[in-house]
Design a protein around this motif. Structure first.
Motif, PDB file in Angstrom:
ATOM      1  N   ARG A   1       0.393   7.795   6.113  1.00 34.57           N
ATOM      2  CA  ARG A   1      -1.392   7.878   7.323  1.00 34.57           C
ATOM      3  C   ARG A   1      -1.262   6.124   6.857  1.00 34.57           C
ATOM      4  N   VAL A   2      -0.782   5.785   5.892  1.00 33.49           N
ATOM      5  CA  VAL A   2      -0.871   3.891   6.140  1.00 33.49           C
ATOM      6  C   VAL A   2      -0.189   3.162   6.831  1.00 33.49           C
TER       7      VAL A   2
ATOM      8  N   ARG B   1       1.882   6.791  -6.550  1.00 32.61           N
ATOM      9  CA  ARG B   1       1.615   7.871  -7.697  1.00 32.61           C
ATOM     10  C   ARG B   1       1.732   9.245  -7.059  1.00 32.61           C
TER      11      ARG B   1
ATOM     12  N   ASP C   1       2.108  10.068  -3.993  1.00 26.62           N
ATOM     13  CA  ASP C   1       0.734  10.487  -2.687  1.00 26.62           C
ATOM     14  C   ASP C   1       1.316  10.610  -1.621  1.00 26.62           C
TER      15      ASP C   1
ATOM     16  N   GLU D   1      -0.342   9.871   1.578  1.00 23.40           N
ATOM     17  CA  GLU D   1      -1.421   8.890   2.269  1.00 23.40           C
ATOM     18  C   GLU D   1      -0.476   7.715   2.355  1.00 23.40           C
ATOM     19  N   ALA D   2       0.598   7.340   2.024  1.00 22.98           N
ATOM     20  CA  ALA D   2       1.759   6.298   2.365  1.00 22.98           C
ATOM     21  C   ALA D   2       2.406   6.706   3.504  1.00 22.98           C
TER      22      ALA D   2
ATOM     23  N   LEU E   1       0.312  -1.113  -0.349  1.00 23.82           N
ATOM     24  CA  LEU E   1       0.042   0.102   0.180  1.00 23.82           C
ATOM     25  C   LEU E   1       0.736   1.648   0.210  1.00 23.82           C
ATOM     26  N   CYS E   2       2.241   1.393   0.858  1.00 23.70           N
ATOM     27  CA  CYS E   2       2.572   2.217   1.258  1.00 23.70           C
ATOM     28  C   CYS E   2       3.258   2.609  -0.790  1.00 23.70           C
TER      29      CYS E   2
ATOM     30  N   ALA F   1       2.815   2.150  -3.081  1.00 25.10           N
ATOM     31  CA  ALA F   1       1.087   1.908  -4.647  1.00 25.10           C
ATOM     32  C   ALA F   1       1.706   3.522  -4.160  1.00 25.10           C
ATOM     33  N   ALA F   2       1.175   3.964  -2.711  1.00 25.24           N
ATOM     34  CA  ALA F   2       0.865   5.456  -2.852  1.00 25.24           C
ATOM     35  C   ALA F   2       1.895   6.592  -3.184  1.00 25.24           C
ATOM     36  N   VAL F   3       3.517   6.545  -3.390  1.00 20.76           N
ATOM     37  CA  VAL F   3       4.885   6.803  -3.051  1.00 20.76           C
ATOM     38  C   VAL F   3       4.394   6.478  -4.986  1.00 20.76           C
TER      39      VAL F   3
END
Length: 420
Positions: free
Chosen positions: A338-339, A330, A332, A335-336, A323-324, A326-328
């Motif tokens: 926050r996860v 894009r 974001d 969001e990374a 998840l982290c 994937a956020a990086v």
């Protein structure tokens, strides 16, 4: 250097006090009082250390009665250890003196999936050139190697490294020891970093990498270097101060007396969360690194936080790492963070640690974002529980923190601090 002679318990006690005393030194009487050894035993140990070049006089100190006391200090340059961080896509190597201070470093691209022969050849070459350019090869105690797990720390054998199953069963420690003709210790990257933080803090070093609550440390302008302070071609570079990545990715040396944060108490419990090419965790419980029975503790990045989430290289779905990353990818970073904070909150709730430290090059690229994001989650959870929030800081060492910790795999046992 005879490691066996240095590793006796009493010698380790004396060496550790010499290390923590710093340049000011410590008297034989103080050594006896603080170790519980007899003055005669301390005199014998310090005489041997002076004969071996590990200790030297640091002057005299006034006493309450009688003649001034001679004080002794550790001789940092009397021995060195090499720390190597084999990351998924780069190799960082440092040469550290007995205090753990980095005196030279190298950094070069690496493909951990290129095969054992290729990776070993690259590691052997980088270590050889680092040692050759750093002074006395005969003063090198050995090489600590840190890389992603899982692995068997005691035997130095790799298991199915996440994303690189071809390493399963490879005896990295023994292969490198034969090639380098030096003692080699292998551990997970996050365990090595956690050890380095625990030992460095006990020696009076700073814990924060220039930031404790979202404020960047003042830096001097720098140019022409990579984020680790070395040429990306792998040339050995002398070190004057730990670098901190700026927003543009160019390293700048931290002014030595600036941007430090309080040291970690020696018996503290903390979690080191590493976010580089992947995510992992190192745990220090009661002042000692917690590796688990099978060196499996701290697989922080592979806790599932989203059922049926995106696939992860470990085979699960919805892992923190997946998840982290994937956020990086894009862009974001919030969001990374926050996860990462959500996963850190689970860890804090489970282990009740005193402190959360963040490290790795992804964190170094945006330290304020990650400290703020992780702290926000922990603060909210603490508010709901009516408790004080666990502090979040950037770990010391920057992008070379894992390599520095790898060097401590050799240095720390000399001071009786093999586990921190």
């Amino acid at each position: 250097m005879n490691l066996g002679a240095l590793r006796s318990h009493n010698t380790a006690l004396v060496l550790d006090l010499l290390r923590t005393a710093g340049a000011e030194g410590i008297s034989r009487l103080e050594l006896a009082e603080r170790t519980g050894l007899t003055p005669q035993a301390v005199s014998k140990i310090t005489a041997r250390l002076r004969e071996d070049g590990l200790a030297a006089e640091a002057g005299r100190r006034a006493s309450t009665g009688g003649k001034p006391r001679t004080v002794l200090r550790l001789v940092p340059e009397a021995g060195h250890a090499v720390g190597v961080h084999l990351d998924r896509d780069e190799l960082t190597a440092v040469l550290c003196d007995l205090t753990g201070a980095v005196v030279a470093q190298r950094r070069t691209p690496l493909d951990l999936g290129a095969g054992a022969d290729t990776v070993v050849e690259r590691a052997v070459r980088e270590v050889g050139e680092l040692v050759a350019g750093g002074g006395r090869p005969d003063a090198v105690l050995g090489v600590g190697v840190a890389l992603p797990g899982p692995l068997d720390h005691r035997r130095g054998v790799l298991h199915r490294v996440t994303g690189f199953p071809e390493w399963n069963g490879f005896p990295l420690r023994d292969v490198l020891a034969r090639r380098l003709s030096l003692p080699v210790v292998v551990d997970k990257d996050t365990n090595a970093a956690a050890l380095g933080l625990a030992v460095g803090s006990a020696g009076g070093g700073a814990v924060g990498g220039g930031m404790a609550s979202g404020t960047a440390a003042p830096t001097n302008a720098g140019s022409g270097t990579s984020a680790s302070g070395t040429s990306t071609s792998g040339a050995t570079a002398p070190v004057t101060a730990a670098p901190v990545a700026s927003a543009s990715g160019v390293a700048a040396p931290v002014t030595p007396a600036t941007g430090t944060t309080p040291p970690i108490p020696s018996a503290a419990s903390f979690a080191y969360l590493h976010f580089g090419a992947g995510i992992g965790g190192g745990l220090v419980i009661g002042g000692a690194v917690h590796r688990g029975t099978r060196t499996g503790a701290g697989e922080f990045g592979h806790q599932v936080v989203q059922l049926d989430g995106p696939p992860c290289g470990c085979g699960n779905r919805g892992c923190v790492e997946a998840l982290c990353l994937a956020a990086v990818a894009r862009g974001d970073l919030a969001e990374a963070a926050r996860v990462l904070g959500t996963a850190a909150g689970n860890l804090v709730a489970l282990l009740d640690v005193d402190l959360v430290l963040l490290g790795g090059r992804t964190v170094a690229a945006a330290p304020e974002t990650f400290v703020r994001g992780v702290a926000a989650v922990l603060d909210e959870r603490a508010r709901r529980a009516g408790e004080d929030a666990v502090p979040v800081r950037v770990a010391a060492g920057g992008e070379r923190g894992v390599a520095e910790g790898a060097a401590q795999l050799l240095l720390a046992p000399l001071f009786g601090r093999a586990e921190g």
